[in-house]
Design an enzyme around this catalytic site. Structure first.
Site, short mmCIF file in Angstrom:
data_model
loop_
_atom_site.label_atom_id
_atom_site.label_comp_id
_atom_site.label_asym_id
_atom_site.label_seq_id
_atom_site.Cartn_x
_atom_site.Cartn_y
_atom_site.Cartn_z
N ASP A 87 0.85 -0.99 0.09
CA ASP A 87 0.11 -0.12 0.07
C ASP A 87 0.82 1.27 0.00
O ASP A 87 2.13 1.07 -0.46
CB ASP A 87 -0.87 -0.16 1.34
CG ASP A 87 -2.25 0.74 0.83
OD1 ASP A 87 -2.34 1.93 0.98
OD2 ASP A 87 -3.12 0.06 0.67
N ASP A 88 0.39 2.45 0.42
CA ASP A 88 0.86 3.68 0.30
C ASP A 88 2.20 3.57 1.20
O ASP A 88 2.52 2.79 2.19
CB ASP A 88 0.06 4.54 1.11
CG ASP A 88 0.34 6.06 0.74
OD1 ASP A 88 1.47 6.36 -0.03
OD2 ASP A 88 -0.44 7.11 1.05
N LYS A 190 -4.08 -1.07 -6.56
CA LYS A 190 -5.10 -0.23 -5.79
C LYS A 190 -5.03 1.23 -6.15
O LYS A 190 -4.07 1.81 -6.03
CB LYS A 190 -4.90 -0.49 -4.19
CG LYS A 190 -5.82 0.53 -3.38
CD LYS A 190 -5.70 0.06 -1.93
CE LYS A 190 -6.22 1.14 -1.10
NZ LYS A 190 -6.09 0.58 0.45
N ASP A 192 -6.08 4.79 -5.29
CA ASP A 192 -7.01 5.76 -4.38
C ASP A 192 -7.16 7.17 -5.05
O ASP A 192 -7.09 7.17 -6.32
CB ASP A 192 -6.02 5.69 -3.14
CG ASP A 192 -6.64 5.92 -1.95
OD1 ASP A 192 -7.78 6.23 -1.59
OD2 ASP A 192 -5.92 5.32 -0.89
N GLY A 259 -16.84 5.09 -1.66
CA GLY A 259 -18.30 5.08 -1.64
C GLY A 259 -18.71 6.55 -2.23
O GLY A 259 -19.96 6.94 -2.41
N ASP A 279 -12.47 4.56 5.41
CA ASP A 279 -11.61 3.54 5.79
C ASP A 279 -12.04 2.90 7.15
O ASP A 279 -12.54 3.49 8.19
CB ASP A 279 -10.18 4.49 5.99
CG ASP A 279 -9.57 4.76 4.87
OD1 ASP A 279 -9.95 4.80 3.73
OD2 ASP A 279 -8.33 5.09 4.99
#
Ligand code: GLA
Length: 639
Positions: A87-88, A190, A192, A259, A279
């Site tokens: 991830d990040d 992913k 973001d 969402g 999150d």
């Protein structure tokens, strides 16, 4: 809370009836084909591990490889967990001279460039592939990443000039996707979206850190000021690039728009999964919020594309080894709604009690069942829910979920399972393997505080030779749901924000998706009801809609009792119901009005591969009408 602007989305949506559809907009005209995205890599929800919930940005190659090793050593990889997602935090900068992303080699030493060369994550990916695993990477659809707004004390933020710190995809889609998928050989990305939401000129950190301001296209909790069409377009560009650089289709695009920007509606057309909410944090109320954001969207997921309530927090906080009831609940709920199962824990130190949760074969099998039917809510209340998922072999998984912190006694009925009440139903408990029980009609299920009991039920279906459409969300694609103006969904649990506490005036509805297609409910959550006649099964949707049903020659007849739902806001407009088989009109009603009795509508669908269910307003400009496909059912072919 993460705030922001803009919005021709509403206008675009206003034009979404067939007569007025803008080019490229989904249309209610039947196409005779399955139009949602389907990808080889995600025929089942992804399973694996992600660094974020375990380490936030403080990742290292050791931690990633340690968790990969543990996945194999503990047997979890053999149970299906195979994606290792970074991830990040992995990036150092975007190189000024040519825009190439550079890896932070201090934490990923295998990425160190050979003399004069480029940094590369390929050695790490090769190593993971060599272990029989797959590899995932993280980026952002805007110029900047979430950590650059929310993890300002992280030691692993990008460095350099303003431009060098713009590590997101914006303006670099082709270059970065080629790097990730062609050069580095990742299997999963992913993407973001903080870069399109959180870098407005008025943010303190934008000035202090001299980021280039970006007028937000996502204003959290404000669909009218969010530009859903633009966000969707940006993600479509990414999906196209992935197809270019990973033409075998074995790639996952995980959309992370929390969402917002109406992603709960369009995610299935663009990505493999899409985050349906904010999150998750390791708190019971956050878990409820994440669950609710995905659980009400069963008709929008199917093999190839899945609702994503966020990564698992099993092992931490309210779900740690001292709270195994809660940990099992969280895992059971993610399993039954077909959520991706991404472990967010430092697996190098996982106790057996947690390994037993992630590793429960029977629960995993519910999640990975090949029919891909997301569980449907069969009983709803703020305290207790019953969720039922039809399995490929006709049995049903059922979760009985106590949301409260007091013990509860639930009654599970054969009706909840759409099974005959005068025939025995066998229930096998998937957590407590001390045996199964048989009941007829109904049975009591005792629940400890926060407990979810998860069973497989075997009984006689109400329909002897077929299925209700609402039992099979995995074969339904809501191509157009008739919602013209994205609305916030008020049904999602809203606990005190783990970030803001109670410093605001409260937690308002946040995520779009209200009024969408619903199994066994009208679009705004009431019971299906036409002319006063209530239907226990069926699909509720708005007019100006089209559903595609992947019948694939397995069924010979479609039938329903159709009409304007008693919950409709528009009580004057007329609608026609139409059934198509492989693009050909098979049957339709006359125009139907509010309060008219439900009309039977049936069609022989022969060997049609795709059946389409259209609700056409007689006046395309009229406001949408809530309608019911009551008792909608498919009769199986006998030949
Ligand atoms: C966002 C995402 C999280 C995580 C972080 C990384 O908040 O929703 O899942 O990826 O960014 O900064």
């Amino acid at each position: 809370m993460r705030p922001t602007l803009c919005g021709i989305a509403g206008l675009i949506a206003l034009l979404s009836t067939s007569a007025l559809a803008a080019p490229g907009d989904p249309t209610i005209e039947p196409g005779g084909r399955w139009s949602a995205r389907s990808g080889a890599a995600a025929s089942m929800p992804a399973m694996g591990w992600s660094s974020w919930n375990a380490f936030r940005t403080e990742i290292t190659e050791d931690k990633v490889l340690g968790s990969a090793d543990a996945l194999i050593r503990t047997g979890l990889a053999a149970r299906g967990y195979r994606y290792i997602n970074i991830d990040d935090g992995w990036w150092l900068r975007r190189r000024a001279r040519d825009g190439r992303l550079e890896v932070r080699t201090q934490i990923f030493p295998s990425a160190v460039a050979a003399r004069g060369g480029d940094t590369s994550l390929r050695p790490l990916v090769d190593r993971l592939h060599g272990m029989g695993l797959k590899a995932g990477i993280y980026t952002d659809i805007g110029r900047n990443a979430c950590s650059q707004a929310y993890d300002l004390h992280s030691p692993n933020l990008p460095v350099g000039t303003t431009r060098e710190r713009e590590v997101g995809l914006y303006g670099h889609v082709d270059q970065d996707i080629a790097l990730f998928f062609r050069e580095w050989q990742f299997d999963y990305v992913k993407v973001d979206a903080c870069g399109m939401a959180d870098f407005a000129a008025d943010r303190g950190y934008v000035t202090e850190r001299s980021y280039a301001p970006m007028t937000p296209a996502i204003v959290r909790g404000n669909p009218a000021r969010s530009d859903a069409g633009r966000i969707r377009g940006l993600y479509e560009d990414v999906a196209d690039a992935i197809r270019r650089y990973r033409p075998d289709g074995d790639a996952i695009l995980s959309i992370c728009v929390w969402g917002q920007a109406d992603v709960r509606r369009w995610g299935k057309d663009v990505g493999t999964s899409w985050r349906t909410g904010e999150d998750i944090t390791p708190d019971w109320s956050s878990m409820l919020q994440s669950f609710d954001a995905a659980a009400g969207r069963a008709l929008y997921a199917h093999p190839g594309s899945w609702n994503d309530p966020d990564m698992l927090f099993v092992g931490t906080g309210d779900f740690d080894a001292h709270h195994l009831v809660e940990a099992r609940s969280h895992f059971s709920l993610w399993a039954i709604i077909n959520a991706p199962l991404l472990i967010g824990y430092d697996l190098r130190k996982a106790p057996q009690s947690l390994l037993d949760i992630w590793g429960n074969r029977d629960v995993i099998a519910i999640n990975q069942d090949p029919a891909g039917n997301q569980g449907v809510i069969a009983y709803r209340s703020g305290d207790l829910q019953i969720i039922v998922k039809t399995l490929a072999d006709g049995r049903k998984a059922v979760a009985v979920f106590n949301r409260t912190n007091a013990a509860l006694a639930a009654t599970l009925t054969a009706d909840h399972l759409k099974m005959l009440a005068d025939r025995p139903v066998t229930l096998t408990d998937l957590w407590d393997r001390t045996g199964s029980r048989v009941f007829t009609g109904d049975t009591d299920v005792k629940l400890a505080p926060h407990e979810t009991r998860l069973f497989v039920a075997n009984g006689t279906h109400v329909l002897a030779n077929g299925v209700y459409l609402s039992e099979m969300p995995g074969i339904v694609n809501v191509a157009v749901d008739g919602v013209r103006q994205p609305e916030l969904d008020p049904t999602i649990y809203r606990g005190v924000s783990p970030w803001a506490g109670s410093r605001s005036d409260g937690e308002r509805p946040m995520y779009t998706g209200w009024g969408g297609a619903q199994p066994d409910s009208a679009p705004y959550g009431t019971a299906l009801s036409v002319g006063g006649r209530v239907f226990a099964a069926g699909i509720g949707i708005l007019s100006g809609s089209r559903m595609e049903v992947k019948t694939q020659g397995r069924f010979k007849r479609f039938s329903a009792l159709v009409g304007v739902d008693d919950s409709t806001r528009n009580r004057t407009a007329l609608v026609r119901f139409e059934i198509y088989g492989d693009g050909r009109l098979l049957a339709r009603t006359k125009p139907l009005s509010f309060a008219a009795p439900a009309q039977p509508l049936t069609a022989d669908i022969g060997h049609a591969k795709i059946v389409e269910l259209v609700v056409r307003p007689t006046d395309a400009a009229a406001a949408p009408v809530a309608v019911s496909w009551g008792m909608a059912a498919l009769e199986a072919s006998t030949d």
